[in-house]
Design an enzyme around this catalytic site. Structure first.
Site, PDB file in Angstrom:
ATOM      1  CB  THR A 154      -0.865  -0.052   1.284  1.00 58.70           C
ATOM      2  OG1 THR A 154      -1.756  -1.133   1.148  1.00 58.70           O
ATOM      3  CG2 THR A 154      -1.651   1.233   1.513  1.00 58.70           C
ATOM      4  NE  ARG A 182      -8.849  -7.818   3.706  1.00 54.42           N
ATOM      5  CZ  ARG A 182      -7.907  -6.880   3.530  1.00 54.42           C
ATOM      6  NH1 ARG A 182      -7.722  -6.330   2.357  1.00 54.42           N
ATOM      7  NH2 ARG A 182      -7.153  -6.502   4.539  1.00 54.42           N
ATOM      8  CB  ILE A 183     -14.111  -3.204   3.372  1.00 50.14           C
ATOM      9  CG1 ILE A 183     -15.262  -3.234   2.349  1.00 50.14           C
ATOM     10  CG2 ILE A 183     -13.737  -1.771   3.729  1.00 50.14           C
ATOM     11  CD1 ILE A 183     -16.572  -2.757   2.880  1.00 50.14           C
ATOM     12  CB  THR A 203       1.082   0.123   4.817  1.00 51.35           C
ATOM     13  OG1 THR A 203       1.136  -1.049   4.010  1.00 51.35           O
ATOM     14  CG2 THR A 203       2.398   0.276   5.564  1.00 51.35           C
ATOM     15  N   GLY A 204      -0.276  -2.372   6.090  1.00 51.27           N
ATOM     16  CA  GLY A 204      -0.207  -3.601   6.880  1.00 51.27           C
ATOM     17  C   GLY A 204      -1.470  -4.418   6.690  1.00 51.27           C
ATOM     18  CB  VAL A 205      -2.845  -7.341   8.433  1.00 53.69           C
ATOM     19  CG1 VAL A 205      -4.134  -8.150   8.426  1.00 53.69           C
ATOM     20  CG2 VAL A 205      -1.669  -8.186   7.969  1.00 53.69           C
ATOM     21  N   GLY A 206      -5.078  -5.040   6.932  1.00 56.77           N
ATOM     22  CA  GLY A 206      -6.221  -4.150   7.128  1.00 56.77           C
ATOM     23  C   GLY A 206      -7.050  -4.482   8.356  1.00 56.77           C
TER      24      GLY A 206
HETATM   25  N1  ASP Z   1      -3.655  -2.413   4.325  1.00 59.94           N
HETATM   26  C1  ASP Z   1      -3.832  -3.110   3.082  1.00 59.94           C
HETATM   27  C2  ASP Z   1      -4.983  -4.079   3.186  1.00 59.94           C
HETATM   28  O1  ASP Z   1      -5.111  -4.760   4.169  1.00 59.94           O
HETATM   29  C3  ASP Z   1      -2.644  -3.872   2.603  1.00 59.94           C
HETATM   30  C4  ASP Z   1      -1.329  -3.176   2.699  1.00 59.94           C
HETATM   31  O2  ASP Z   1      -1.160  -2.238   3.470  1.00 59.94           O
HETATM   32  O3  ASP Z   1      -0.447  -3.573   1.953  1.00 59.94           O
HETATM   33  O4  ASP Z   1      -5.727  -4.177   2.282  1.00 59.94           O
END
Ligand code: ASP
Length: 280
Positions: A154, A182-183, A203-206
């Site tokens: 992201t 998925r959101i 950024t990371g796991v939404g």
């Molecule tokens: N945050 C984003 C998601 O979970 C993924 C990412 O940050 O790379 O969709």
């Protein structure tokens, strides 16, 4: 005036040293170009400019090079928040546009400012955005091999302009192979939030970022008197309790910046006209 951008995560185990150098160089270039843009534009215009450049770069999972979902389609999400007007706009799971962040920017003038799926695409078409596929062969290969690369790419930007206004923008291609519908966090206030005191992009796991309300929490803590460093640290400490995976960039109204990741290594770069700071 100051700017900090991110491009998701870098992992030594599934990305080469060359990719690391490429990301460092690209982030430095985009941070510098966007800082120059900030000289004559507002923070809101600048964060959109920076995120568009990041979306166009194939190195990141946003815009061009977005991840492919479990049904073989790309759906992207992006959002924009102006810290001064307190307005948030965004698109969730939009298909076939080149720059989702620009659709979010056009939505700023509407009463209904966050659109999802087909409605977002119809709005984009009505507002002159052409049909454009952001798929690149490498992602299709990864999808076909069902290789979950982690997809932490992201992009985001937070900026402080010459009039002391803050803005935040974030754009994602998702995490890859996700269930349809998925959101992610990227077009929510957990992933992208700003007010007159602070602006944050994550950024990371939404799912982890939403559970922790990361961006909103950091901003609220700064508003209530925490230093930006303490606000970020406390919020990431709380993320640990749920074993969350996230990274964040933040800037306050005095131009102090902060960045933190729960797992190494969030890729980021900041620039203030004189000095660069780039992830190692
Ligand atoms: N945050 C984003 C998601 O979970 C993924 C990412 O940050 O790379 O969709």
């Amino acid at each position: 005036m100051k700017i900090i951008i991110h491009g998701g995560f870098f992992s030594e185990s599934d990305q080469s040293h060359e990719v690391k150098i490429e990301k460092q160089n690209s982030l430095k270039k985009i941070a510098k170009q966007s800082f120059e843009f900030l000289q004559s534009h507002s923070a809101e215009e600048t964060v959109v400019h920076a995120v568009k450049l990041l979306e166009d770069d194939l190195l990141y999972n946003a815009g061009m090079g977005s991840q492919i979902q479990s049904d073989g389609k790309i759906r992207m999400s992006a959002s924009l928040m102006n810290g001064q007007t307190q307005k948030f706009s965004g698109v969730i799971n939009i298909e076939n546009v080149k720059n989702p962040i620009e659709v979010a920017q056009v939505l700023m003038k509407e009463d209904d400012r966050v659109l999802g799926g087909n409605g977002a695409k119809i709005y984009a078409t009505e507002n002159g955005f052409e049909d454009f596929s952001t798929e690149i062969p490498q992602r299709r290969k990864e999808y076909e091999e069902k290789l979950k690369t982690g997809g932490k790419g992201t992009v985001g930007c937070v900026a402080l302009d010459r009039e002391g206004r803050l803005s935040a923008a974030t754009s994602t291609g998702g995490k890859g192979f996700e269930l349809v519908g998925r959101i992610s966090d990227s077009a929510t206030v957990a992933g992208n939030f700003a007010n007159e005191f602070c602006a944050v992009s994550c950024t990371g796991v939404g799912e982890d970022i939403v559970s922790n309300a990361t961006a909103a929490k950091i901003v609220i803590r700064v508003t209530d008197g925490f230093s930006i460093k303490d606000a970020v640290e406390k919020t990431f400490y709380e993320l640990k309790e749920i074993d969350g995976f996230a990274g964040a960039i933040a800037i306050d109204k005095n131009g102090n910046i902060a960045h933190q990741d729960s797992h190494p290594t969030m890729v980021f770069a900041s620039y203030d006209g004189e000095n660069f700071e780039v992830f190692e």
